[in-house]
Design an enzyme around this catalytic site. Structure first.
Site, short mmCIF file in Angstrom:
data_model
loop_
_atom_site.label_atom_id
_atom_site.label_comp_id
_atom_site.label_asym_id
_atom_site.label_seq_id
_atom_site.Cartn_x
_atom_site.Cartn_y
_atom_site.Cartn_z
N HIS A 1 0.91 -1.24 0.06
CA HIS A 1 0.21 -0.20 0.11
C HIS A 1 0.91 1.00 0.05
O HIS A 1 0.44 2.36 -0.17
CB HIS A 1 -1.02 0.30 1.10
CG HIS A 1 -0.57 0.06 2.60
ND1 HIS A 1 -0.55 -1.24 3.29
CD2 HIS A 1 0.04 0.92 3.37
CE1 HIS A 1 0.07 -1.00 4.34
NE2 HIS A 1 0.35 0.28 4.49
N SER B 1 4.57 1.60 8.20
CA SER B 1 4.13 0.51 6.89
C SER B 1 5.47 0.49 6.12
O SER B 1 5.93 1.23 5.77
CB SER B 1 3.25 1.38 6.09
OG SER B 1 1.78 1.00 6.67
#
Lengths: 81, 310
Positions: free
Chosen positions: B138, B265
Site C-alpha cells: 500500500h 508501514s
C-alpha cells in the site's frame, strides 16, 4: 483540515490512525498546503485519528463513520509550549 | 482431490514499468562501509550513544481531547467512543535511534510518497540490495476505491536512507519504479500487501542491506522480531525501534506485539541468525492486540530475489 490557533492552515501535519474497529494500514497521510487531507476509513465504525506537526501539540480526533465514508473535520492544533 | 483448474498465483509479480527479464534464505546481509552496530540475543544492542528512551512527554495527549469544529458529510456523526484497537499496546517501548548513519539503522529509509491524486504520505522501506528497497504494497499501490483518483500506482517516492530528522546522511533520491503482486493490486488483499521500490542510484552500496528468508512456523515462533522505522506520531523523520517475541503466524502473515504507528508501514520485521539480520516479513497493519506483517514465504522470496535483480 488542520489549522493553527490563528486559523491558518498547517501543511505537512502527519495524520494517522490511533484506534480503529479493524486492522489498519500503518501509513500516515500528510496535510497539503491548505492543511487538508483525506484519510480513508476502511470500514464503518469508531475511529480515533491522530495529528502531529512540528511546533504544535499533537491532537486526536474521534470519528464515527457510517456507510458514507466521506467525513470532514477541522482540527485546531495548539502551539507547543 | 486434484488441484483446481485455473489456479491463480496471487503472488505473481506486477509492476508499473516494463516487465523485468527473469524454507529459503538470501545471501548474507551486507553492512556496507564503515561502522556497524551489533546485536545480541536476537535483538539490537541499542547503545546509550546511539539511542534515547522515549522519556520526553509523549506526543499523544492523555485523556480525550476536545474536538473543535466538525463539518460532517453524509451520515458521519460525532460521539464519544470506546477504545477499540490501538497500534501501541500498553506502555510505549519504542526507542529512538540517532545513529542512523551506521549499519543496521541506515538500511531503513524514510519514504515520502506522492499518490496518483497528488496526496502525500509517509512510510518506511529497507534495502535488500544496492538499488532495491522492500516496503508495503500500500506504499507503492493504493488499492482502495474510496477515493477513485487516488487508486493505482503512486506517482513517486522520495527515498531517504538513514534519515534523522533534517539530517540526510546519504542524501535522497526519487523513484518512479515500483513492484507489487496481483493479490494486492487486483484484490487489495492484506495477506498480499508487499512491494518494492527500485532506485537508479545504488545507495545500498553505502547503506548495506538486510538479508531475508522464508522460515518455518516453528522457527518464527521461536524468534524475537525487530522493527525499526519512521512513525508519524514522533518528530518528523526520526527513526524508532522496538522488539518482541513473535506472537503467532499464519500461512501469509506474522503477528507481534511490537509498538508501531502510522508511517512505519513497510518496515522490515527481522530476526537474528547468529549475528546476521534476516527479514521475515514486511510490517503493514496495526491491530487490536498485535500488529502484523506480510510474511515472506518461499514464493515471495522468489519475488524479492527477482526485484533485487531488475
Amino acid at each position: 483540515m488542520a489549522l493553527d490557533e490563528a486559523g491558518r492552515p498547517v501543511p505537512w501535519a502527519r495524520v494517522y490512525f490511533v484506534e480503529a474497529p479493524v486492522p489498519v494500514p500503518e501509513i500516515a497521510a500528510l496535510t497539503n498546503d491548505a492543511g487538508e487531507v483525506t484519510l480513508e476509513m476502511p470500514e464503518p465504525g469508531s475511529y480515533r485519528v491522530g495529528l502531529a506537526a512540528e511546533g504544535f501539540e499533537a491532537d486526536v480526533v474521534e470519528v464515527e463513520i457510517g456507510e458514507e465514508a466521506a467525513y470532514l473535520s477541522t482540527v485546531t492544533l495548539r502551539q507547543a509550549c | 482431490m486434484g488441484m483446481p483448474e485455473n489456479t491463480i498465483d496471487w503472488d505473481e509479480s506486477v509492476t508499473n514499468v516494463a516487465a523485468p527479464e527473469t524454507a529459503a534464505k538470501s545471501a548474507k546481509p551486507q553492512t556496507g562501509p564503515g561502522e556497524a552496530e551489533s546485536g545480541a540475543d536476537g535483538v539490537e544492542s541499542v547503545s546509550a550513544r546511539g539511542a534515547e528512551l522515549a522519556a520526553a512527554p509523549p506526543m499523544m495527549p492523555v485523556g480525550l481531547p476536545e474536538v473543535t469544529q466538525l463539518r460532517p458529510i453524509g451520515e458521519a456523526t460525532y460521539g464519544a467512543l470506546d477504545a477499540v484497537l490501538e497500534t501501541v499496546h500498553g506502555p510505549d517501548n519504542r526507542v529512538r535511534i540517532t545513529s542512523t548513519g551506521v549499519y543496521p539503522w541506515r538500511v531503513h529509509a524514510s519514504l515520502r510518497i506522492t499518490a496518483a491524486d497528488g496526496s502525500m504520505w509517509i512510510g518506511t522501506g529497507w534495502f535488500i540490495g544496492p538499488r532495491t528497497l522492500i516496503t508495503a504494497g500500500h506504499v507503492v499501490y493504493i488499492a482502495s476505491n474510496r477515493v477513485p483518483a487516488r487508486r493505482g500506482w503512486v506517482r513517486r517516492v522520495e527515498v531517504i536512507p538513514g534519515r534523522n530528522e533534517s539530517d540526510r546522511p546519504f542524501g535522497s533520491t526519487l523513484s518512479g519504479r515500483f513492484y507489487s503482486v496481483r493479490g494486492w493490486t487486483e484484490n487489495g488483499d492484506p495477506e498480499y500487501d508487499y512491494g518494492a521500490i527500485v532506485i537508479d542510484e545504488p545507495m545500498g552500496d553505502q547503506t548495506g542491506w538486510l538479508a531475508f528468508g522464508a522460515f518455518t512456523d516453528n522457527d518464527l515462533l521461536a524468534s524475537h522480531a525487530n522493527i525499526s522505522g519512521y512513525p508519524g506520531d514522533k518528530p518528523d523523520g526520526t527513526q524508532w525501534y522496538d522488539h518482541r517475541q513473535i506472537d503467532s503466524v499464519t500461512a501469509r502473515k506474522v503477528f507481534y506485539d511490537i509498538d508501531t504507528f502510522g508511517g512505519q508501514s513497510g518496515s522490515a520485521v527481522y530476526r537474528f541468525i547468529d549475528s546476521d539480520r534476516f527479514a521475515v516479513g514486511i510490517h503493514a497493519y496495526g491491530g487490536a492486540v498485535t500488529n502484523s506483517a506480510t510474511r515472506i514465504t518461499a514464493r515471495r522470496f522468489q519475488n524479492l530475489e527477482a526485484w533485487n535483480n531488475v
